[in-house]
Design a protein around this motif. Structure first.
Motif, PDB file in Angstrom:
ATOM      1  N   VAL A  37       0.472  -1.454  -0.413  1.00  0.00           N
ATOM      2  CA  VAL A  37       0.061  -0.059   0.195  1.00  0.00           C
ATOM      3  C   VAL A  37       0.827   0.747  -0.174  1.00  0.00           C
ATOM      4  CG1 VAL A  37      -2.120   0.868   1.533  1.00  0.00           C
ATOM      5  CG2 VAL A  37      -2.023  -1.293   1.223  1.00  0.00           C
ATOM      6  N   ARG A  38       2.262   1.137   0.962  1.00  0.00           N
ATOM      7  CA  ARG A  38       3.367   2.645   0.719  1.00  0.00           C
ATOM      8  C   ARG A  38       3.650   2.822  -0.791  1.00  0.00           C
ATOM      9  NH1 ARG A  38       2.518   5.530   5.001  1.00  0.00           N
ATOM     10  NH2 ARG A  38       2.268   4.749   7.162  1.00  0.00           N
ATOM     11  N   GLN A  39       4.086   1.586  -1.348  1.00  0.00           N
ATOM     12  CA  GLN A  39       4.668   2.132  -2.688  1.00  0.00           C
ATOM     13  C   GLN A  39       3.305   1.872  -3.610  1.00  0.00           C
ATOM     14  OE1 GLN A  39       5.704  -1.952  -3.474  1.00  0.00           O
ATOM     15  NE2 GLN A  39       7.916  -2.048  -3.012  1.00  0.00           N
ATOM     16  N   TRP A  40       1.713   1.285  -3.283  1.00  0.00           N
ATOM     17  CA  TRP A  40       1.363   2.168  -4.277  1.00  0.00           C
ATOM     18  C   TRP A  40       0.800   3.855  -4.236  1.00  0.00           C
ATOM     19  CZ3 TRP A  40      -4.524   3.007  -2.425  1.00  0.00           C
ATOM     20  CH2 TRP A  40      -4.840   3.136  -3.508  1.00  0.00           C
ATOM     21  N   LEU A  41       0.870   4.133  -3.062  1.00  0.00           N
ATOM     22  CA  LEU A  41       0.477   5.528  -2.600  1.00  0.00           C
ATOM     23  C   LEU A  41       1.481   6.306  -2.595  1.00  0.00           C
ATOM     24  CD1 LEU A  41      -0.932   5.266   1.065  1.00  0.00           C
ATOM     25  CD2 LEU A  41      -2.168   6.667  -1.149  1.00  0.00           C
ATOM     26  N   SER A  42       2.971   5.938  -2.909  1.00  0.00           N
ATOM     27  CA  SER A  42       4.200   6.653  -3.441  1.00  0.00           C
ATOM     28  C   SER A  42       3.840   7.054  -4.700  1.00  0.00           C
ATOM     29  CB  SER A  42       5.360   5.904  -3.139  1.00  0.00           C
ATOM     30  OG  SER A  42       6.267   6.396  -3.851  1.00  0.00           O
ATOM     31  N   LEU A  43       3.577   5.683  -5.579  1.00  0.00           N
ATOM     32  CA  LEU A  43       2.787   5.755  -7.028  1.00  0.00           C
ATOM     33  C   LEU A  43       2.211   7.237  -7.265  1.00  0.00           C
ATOM     34  CD1 LEU A  43       3.786   4.548 -10.467  1.00  0.00           C
ATOM     35  CD2 LEU A  43       1.492   3.144  -9.149  1.00  0.00           C
ATOM     36  N   LEU A  44       0.789   7.108  -6.875  1.00  0.00           N
ATOM     37  CA  LEU A  44      -0.156   7.920  -6.887  1.00  0.00           C
ATOM     38  C   LEU A  44       0.466   9.034  -6.642  1.00  0.00           C
ATOM     39  CD1 LEU A  44      -2.820   6.199  -5.519  1.00  0.00           C
ATOM     40  CD2 LEU A  44      -3.110   6.448  -7.960  1.00  0.00           C
ATOM     41  N   SER A  48       0.714  12.469  -9.477  1.00  0.00           N
ATOM     42  CA  SER A  48      -1.362  12.639  -8.855  1.00  0.00           C
ATOM     43  C   SER A  48      -1.195  14.304  -9.893  1.00  0.00           C
ATOM     44  CB  SER A  48      -1.113  13.204  -7.697  1.00  0.00           C
ATOM     45  OG  SER A  48      -2.243  14.336  -6.953  1.00  0.00           O
ATOM     46  N   PRO A  49      -2.248  15.057  -9.861  1.00  0.00           N
ATOM     47  CA  PRO A  49      -2.837  16.365 -10.779  1.00  0.00           C
ATOM     48  C   PRO A  49      -1.574  17.401 -10.161  1.00  0.00           C
ATOM     49  CG  PRO A  49      -4.028  15.223 -10.299  1.00  0.00           C
ATOM     50  CD  PRO A  49      -3.510  14.230  -9.677  1.00  0.00           C
ATOM     51  N   THR A  50      -0.650  17.604  -9.368  1.00  0.00           N
ATOM     52  CA  THR A  50      -0.364  18.230  -9.034  1.00  0.00           C
ATOM     53  C   THR A  50       1.063  18.418  -9.177  1.00  0.00           C
ATOM     54  OG1 THR A  50      -0.393  17.700  -6.672  1.00  0.00           O
ATOM     55  CG2 THR A  50      -2.070  18.876  -6.844  1.00  0.00           C
ATOM     56  N   SER A  51       1.173  16.875  -9.904  1.00  0.00           N
ATOM     57  CA  SER A  51       2.494  16.884 -10.066  1.00  0.00           C
ATOM     58  C   SER A  51       2.405  17.736 -11.263  1.00  0.00           C
ATOM     59  CB  SER A  51       3.360  15.388 -10.369  1.00  0.00           C
ATOM     60  OG  SER A  51       2.539  14.896 -10.816  1.00  0.00           O
ATOM     61  N   LYS A  52       3.687  17.465 -11.619  1.00  0.00           N
ATOM     62  CA  LYS A  52       4.223  18.301 -13.611  1.00  0.00           C
ATOM     63  C   LYS A  52       3.596  17.325 -14.480  1.00  0.00           C
ATOM     64  CE  LYS A  52       7.425  21.951 -11.473  1.00  0.00           C
ATOM     65  NZ  LYS A  52       6.605  21.974 -10.573  1.00  0.00           N
ATOM     66  N   VAL A  53       3.325  16.207 -14.523  1.00  0.00           N
ATOM     67  CA  VAL A  53       3.160  15.330 -14.991  1.00  0.00           C
ATOM     68  C   VAL A  53       1.635  15.487 -16.059  1.00  0.00           C
ATOM     69  CG1 VAL A  53       3.422  12.489 -16.373  1.00  0.00           C
ATOM     70  CG2 VAL A  53       4.820  13.446 -14.400  1.00  0.00           C
ATOM     71  N   GLN A  54       1.513  15.362 -16.919  1.00  0.00           N
ATOM     72  CA  GLN A  54       0.633  16.002 -17.985  1.00  0.00           C
ATOM     73  C   GLN A  54      -0.353  14.966 -18.008  1.00  0.00           C
ATOM     74  OE1 GLN A  54      -1.582  18.772 -17.574  1.00  0.00           O
ATOM     75  NE2 GLN A  54      -0.121  19.509 -15.909  1.00  0.00           N
ATOM     76  N   SER A  55      -1.650  13.868 -18.186  1.00  0.00           N
ATOM     77  CA  SER A  55      -2.192  13.440 -18.420  1.00  0.00           C
ATOM     78  C   SER A  55      -1.960  13.732 -20.773  1.00  0.00           C
ATOM     79  CB  SER A  55      -3.037  13.092 -18.278  1.00  0.00           C
ATOM     80  OG  SER A  55      -4.257  11.517 -19.245  1.00  0.00           O
ATOM     81  N   PRO A  56      -1.310  12.998 -21.394  1.00  0.00           N
ATOM     82  CA  PRO A  56      -2.139  12.945 -22.518  1.00  0.00           C
ATOM     83  C   PRO A  56      -3.254  12.726 -23.331  1.00  0.00           C
ATOM     84  CG  PRO A  56      -1.619  10.479 -22.513  1.00  0.00           C
ATOM     85  CD  PRO A  56      -1.069  11.232 -21.018  1.00  0.00           C
ATOM     86  N   PHE A  57      -4.714  12.558 -22.605  1.00  0.00           N
ATOM     87  CA  PHE A  57      -5.959  12.319 -22.145  1.00  0.00           C
ATOM     88  C   PHE A  57      -6.611  13.573 -22.380  1.00  0.00           C
ATOM     89  CE2 PHE A  57      -4.494   8.333 -21.687  1.00  0.00           C
ATOM     90  CZ  PHE A  57      -4.622   7.252 -23.458  1.00  0.00           C
ATOM     91  N   GLN A  58      -7.423  13.789 -22.957  1.00  0.00           N
ATOM     92  CA  GLN A  58      -8.666  15.486 -22.382  1.00  0.00           C
ATOM     93  C   GLN A  58      -9.444  15.207 -22.875  1.00  0.00           C
ATOM     94  OE1 GLN A  58      -7.047  18.664 -24.284  1.00  0.00           O
ATOM     95  NE2 GLN A  58      -8.933  19.921 -23.146  1.00  0.00           N
ATOM     96  N   TRP A  59     -10.880  14.900 -22.392  1.00  0.00           N
ATOM     97  CA  TRP A  59     -12.308  14.814 -22.486  1.00  0.00           C
ATOM     98  C   TRP A  59     -12.842  16.158 -23.719  1.00  0.00           C
ATOM     99  CZ3 TRP A  59     -15.447  10.986 -22.728  1.00  0.00           C
ATOM    100  CH2 TRP A  59     -16.521  11.342 -23.039  1.00  0.00           C
ATOM    101  N   ILE A  60     -13.345  15.622 -25.130  1.00  0.00           N
ATOM    102  CA  ILE A  60     -13.642  17.010 -25.499  1.00  0.00           C
ATOM    103  C   ILE A  60     -14.789  16.345 -26.205  1.00  0.00           C
ATOM    104  CG2 ILE A  60     -13.459  17.551 -28.201  1.00  0.00           C
ATOM    105  CD1 ILE A  60      -9.971  17.453 -27.775  1.00  0.00           C
ATOM    106  N   ASP A  61     -15.844  17.227 -25.801  1.00  0.00           N
ATOM    107  CA  ASP A  61     -17.448  17.015 -25.769  1.00  0.00           C
ATOM    108  C   ASP A  61     -17.820  16.777 -27.645  1.00  0.00           C
ATOM    109  OD1 ASP A  61     -17.914  16.818 -23.484  1.00  0.00           O
ATOM    110  OD2 ASP A  61     -18.951  18.906 -23.703  1.00  0.00           O
ATOM    111  N   GLY A  62     -18.039  15.457 -28.043  1.00  0.00           N
ATOM    112  CA  GLY A  62     -18.067  15.140 -29.938  1.00  0.00           C
ATOM    113  C   GLY A  62     -19.673  16.300 -29.991  1.00  0.00           C
ATOM    114  N   ILE A  63     -19.786  16.336 -31.120  1.00  0.00           N
ATOM    115  CA  ILE A  63     -20.978  17.233 -31.871  1.00  0.00           C
ATOM    116  C   ILE A  63     -22.401  17.037 -31.364  1.00  0.00           C
ATOM    117  CG2 ILE A  63     -19.550  17.870 -33.692  1.00  0.00           C
ATOM    118  CD1 ILE A  63     -21.716  15.412 -35.376  1.00  0.00           C
ATOM    119  N   LEU A  64     -22.293  15.896 -30.948  1.00  0.00           N
ATOM    120  CA  LEU A  64     -23.879  15.355 -30.210  1.00  0.00           C
ATOM    121  C   LEU A  64     -24.102  16.209 -29.254  1.00  0.00           C
ATOM    122  CD1 LEU A  64     -26.791  13.865 -30.408  1.00  0.00           C
ATOM    123  CD2 LEU A  64     -25.192  11.537 -28.856  1.00  0.00           C
TER     124      LEU A  64
END
Length: 94
Positions: A37-44, A48-64
């Protein structure tokens, strides 16, 4: 946010660890789990979004979704060729 949640989980694990250390049988039985659990927490925390690593995915609403939000009409040609599961989702929107 996420950092508050991670901090709360960290405190919970710390309490669990202190309790397990009071009872030797628990300490032996759960020491591997606590380490995991400690290792898992360290990885999370690193991801975390507060870190400088940005996710390559972004939600974009479609035309519907955009049409629904703006109150626009949407003309779907050949919608009768969609699978029945898609039509089941679209019917409540008509």
């Amino acid at each position: 946010g996420n950092t508050d949640l991670l901090s709360a989980i960290d405190k919970l694990v710390e309490c669990y660890e202190k309790t397990a250390n009071l009872i030797p049988e628990l300490s032996k039985a759960f020491s591997n789990h606590i380490v995991s659990v400690r290792q898992w927490l360290s990885l999370l925390k690193r991801k975390s979004p507060t870190s400088k690593v940005q996710s390559p995915f972004q939600w974009i609403d479609g035309i519907l979704v955009q049409a629904m939000e703006r109150g626009y009409w949407l003309h779907l040609e050949n919608v009768n060729f969609c699978s029945s599961s898609v039509l089941d989702r679209l019917n409540p929107l008509m």
